[in-house]
Write an enzyme that holds these catalytic residues in place. Structure first.
Site, PDB file in Angstrom:
ATOM      1  N   GLY A  24     -17.761  16.629  -5.426  1.00 54.51           N
ATOM      2  CA  GLY A  24     -18.068  16.743  -3.989  1.00 54.51           C
ATOM      3  C   GLY A  24     -18.825  15.539  -3.475  1.00 54.51           C
ATOM      4  O   GLY A  24     -18.621  15.091  -2.341  1.00 54.51           O
TER       5      GLY A  24
ATOM      6  N   GLU B 215      -0.545  -7.124   6.380  1.00 58.51           N
ATOM      7  CA  GLU B 215      -0.096  -8.335   5.677  1.00 58.51           C
ATOM      8  C   GLU B 215       1.150  -8.064   4.836  1.00 58.51           C
ATOM      9  O   GLU B 215       1.326  -8.645   3.763  1.00 58.51           O
ATOM     10  CB  GLU B 215      -1.214  -8.867   4.769  1.00 58.51           C
ATOM     11  CG  GLU B 215      -2.502  -9.073   5.510  1.00 58.51           C
ATOM     12  CD  GLU B 215      -2.887 -10.510   5.641  1.00 58.51           C
ATOM     13  OE1 GLU B 215      -2.075 -11.379   5.291  1.00 58.51           O
ATOM     14  OE2 GLU B 215      -3.997 -10.762   6.130  1.00 58.51           O
TER      15      GLU B 215
END
Ligand code: TGC
Ligand code: FAD
Length: 407
Positions: free
Chosen positions: A363, A386
Site C-alpha cells: 500500500g 518521442e
C-alpha cells in the site's frame, strides 16, 4: 533502532524528505567511464538530491512546474551540454549528456523533459540547421536558461505520422504568415521561443523559430494530466502569425529535419529512463530490507528476491546498452534504429521495474511518500512521446527486414 522494528509510520519517516539514493552498478560500469564523466554525474546527482528531490513530489501533486529550478538546471549544464562552448554550451560528449539525463530523470521525468527539449529539440536544431545569426541570438540565452524553448512537431491529427502535418506558411515580403496548431508540447506554456515544423507553399517541411509576443501566437496549457504532472504541457496555436523569414532554418527541408533532432532527444531518454528505473529499484531494495512481515524483512522472501534480482539484471543490461550507444554517438556512428532500440528497451524496463517496485511497497507504494508511483505515471508519457513503443518496434522491424510496416 533496528531495521526490523520499524512500523509503518517509522518506515515513512525513515524515507520522508530524504533522498538517500545509491546507484546500482552491478557490473562495475563506472570503470568504463572517465573521471570527468563521474565528476559530472556526481555533481548532477548532488544537485538533484539537494534541490529537486525535496520539492518535486509537491509540485507533481499540485500539477505545477517548478520554475525556480531553471537557473540550477542551467548551472549544472543541463541545457545543451553536448553543444559547443563558443555558444555558451557545455562542449561535452554524448556520454556526459546521457549521464546528466540519467541523473535528472532519477529525480523526475518531467524535469528531464524540460532539459531534453531545451538541449536536444530547441538548441540542437538551431545549432545544426540555424544561421550564424540565429545561433548567436538564441543559443547563449537558451544555455543559461534566460530563455526557454519548446519543439512543435505533433498536431491534433498527426502524432506518429508527422509527415501528414497541416500547419503551414505562405510568403509575404520579408515575412511568412503561419497558420495551424501543435498539440502536446512540453514547455509550451512558458516557452519564450518555439521551434516549429510547418509546410511551405510547396508542401515541404521547414523549421521556423516562433517567438513569444508575435501577434496571433498563443500557448494554452493542457490540464488534467495524470503523468508528467511537474512538466508544463500545452498547445501552440498560430493564427496568421507573421514571422520574419530570417527565423527560418535555411538549409534543411523535409521530415529528416525534426527526426534528426529526435535522434538526440531519444538518445537522452534512453539514459533518463534508466535513472527512473534505478530510483525505483533502490527504493524497493531499501524498503524490502526494512519492512517486516511474518517476522522477517520481506527482502528475505524468495518472491521479493526474484523481483529485485530481475530488476538489477535489466538495469545492468540497459546500462551496457546506453554506454555502448554513447560511444557510437561520440564517434558519429549511431544509427536511428540503434537509438530506437535503446529508447524502446530502456523505457520498457523502467516501466516494468516501476510496476514491480510499486508492488513490493504494498500500500505504501501508491503514496507520495515514495517516488515510485510518480515515476510509473511519468513513464507512461515517456513510453509514448518521442515515438511510441510500437513505432520504435516498427523502426527496428524496418531496419532488420527492409520491409516498411508503417502503412
Ligand atoms: P520516412 O519516409 O521514413 O523518412 C522521411 C525522411 O526522414 C529521414 N529519416 C530520418 N532522418 C534522421 N533521423 C531519423 N531518425 C530519421 N528517420 C527517417 C528519412 O531518411 C527520410 O529522408 P529523405 O531525405 O529521404 O526525405 O518517414 P515516414 O513518414 O515514413 O515516418 C517515419 C516514422 C514513422 C518513423 C517517423 O515519422 C516517426 O519517428 N514518428 C514518430 C513521431 C515522433 O517521434 N514524434 C515525436 C514528437 S516530439 C516529442 O515527442 C517530444 S517529447 C519531449 C519531452 O518532453 O521529452
Ligand atoms: P497516435 O499516433 O494517434 O498513436 C496512437 C496509437 O496507435 C499508439 O499506440 C501508436 O503506437 C499506434 N500507431 C500509430 N501508428 C501506427 C502504425 N503505423 N502501426 C501500428 N501502430 C500504430 N510532441 C511534440 O512535438 N513536442 C513535444 O514537446 C511533445 N511533448 C509531449 C509531452 C507529453 C506529456 C506527451 C504525452 C506527448 C508529447 N508529444 C510532443 C507528442 C508525442 O510525441 C505523441 O503523443 C506521440 O508521438 C504519439 O502521437 P499520438 O499521441 O498522436 O498517438
Amino acid at each position: 533502532m533496528s531495521a526490523s522494528s520499524l512500523n509503518v509510520e517509522e518506515l515513512k519517516a525513515a524515507h520522508q524528505g530524504k533522498d538517500r539514493f545509491e546507484m546500482p552498478d552491478f557490473y562495475g560500469i563506472d570503470d568504463l567511464l572517465s573521471e570527468e564523466h563521474i565528476l559530472i554525474r556526481n555533481s548532477v546527482r548532488d544537485w538533484v538530491k539537494r534541490e529537486l528531490s525535496p520539492v518535486i513530489e509537491n509540485y507533481a501533486q499540485e500539477a505545477a512546474f517548478p520554475h525556480h529550478l531553471i537557473k540550477g538546471l542551467a548551472e549544472i549544464g543541463a541545457f545543451g551540454p553536448q553543444l559547443p562552448v563558443e555558444y555558451g554550451c557545455g562542449g561535452l560528449d554524448y556520454t556526459a549528456y546521457g549521464l546528466i539525463m540519467q541523473e535528472i530523470e532519477r529525480g523526475d521525468s518531467g524535469i528531464r523533459s524540460t532539459a531534453s527539449v531545451q538541449g536536444s529539440l530547441v538548441m540542437y536544431p538551431i545549432f545544426k540547421f540555424g544561421t550564424e545569426e540565429q545561433k548567436r541570438k538564441f543559443l547563449p540565452k537558451l544555455a543559461s536558461g534566460e530563455m526557454m524553448g519548446c519543439f512543435g512537431l505533433t498536431e491534433p491529427d498527426h502524432g506518429s505520422n508527422p509527415a501528414g502535418m497541416t500547419t503551414h506558411f505562405v510568403e509575404d515580403g520579408d515575412d511568412v504568415i503561419l497558420n495551424g496548431a501543435k498539440m502536446w508540447i512540453s514547455n509550451a506554456p512558458f516557452a519564450d521561443v518555439a521551434v516549429v515544423w510547418a509546410k511551405n507553399e510547396e508542401g515541404k517541411i521547414k523549421g521556423i523559430i516562433v517567438e513569444r509576443g508575435m501577434e496571433g501566437f498563443t500557448t494554452p496549457e493542457t490540464h488534467n494530466k495524470w503523468s508528467l504532472r511537474a512538466s508544463a504541457t500545452g498547445e501552440l496555436v498560430f493564427d496568421n502569425v507573421r514571422v520574419p523569414k530570417s527565423n527560418i532554418f535555411p538549409e534543411v527541408s523535409g521530415l529528416k529535419g525534426p527526426l534528426t533532432c529526435l535522434n538526440s532527444a531519444r538518445y537522452g531518454i534512453s539514459w533518463g529512463a534508466l535513472g527512473a528505473a534505478m530510483d525505483c529499484y533502490d527504493t524497493a531494495l531499501c524498503y524490502s530490507k526494512q519492512r517486516v512481515q511474518f517476522g522477517r524483512p520481506i527482502a528475505g522472501f524468495q518472491l521479493q528476491q526474484k523481483k529485485l534480482a530481475e530488476m538489477v539484471t535489466e538495469i545492468t543490461k540497459a546500462q551496457l546498452l546506453v554506454w555502448r550507444l554513447g560511444n557510437l554517438m561520440n564517434e558519429g556512428k549511431a544509427t536511428p534504429a540503434q537509438i530506437s532500440m535503446a529508447k524502446r528497451n530502456n523505457v520498457e524496463i523502467a516501466l516494468n521495474i516501476a510496476r514491480e517496485a510499486r508492488q513490493m511497497l504494498g500500500g505504501m507504494g501508491i503514496t507520495g511518500e515514495f517516488p515510485i508511483m510518480r515515476h510509473m505515471a511519468n513513464l507512461e508519457s515517456v513510453v509514448t512521446y518521442e515515438g511510441t513503443h510500437d513505432i520504435h518496434l516498427l523502426i527496428l522491424g524496418h531496419e532488420v527486414t527492409g520491409e516498411n510496416a508503417f502503412f
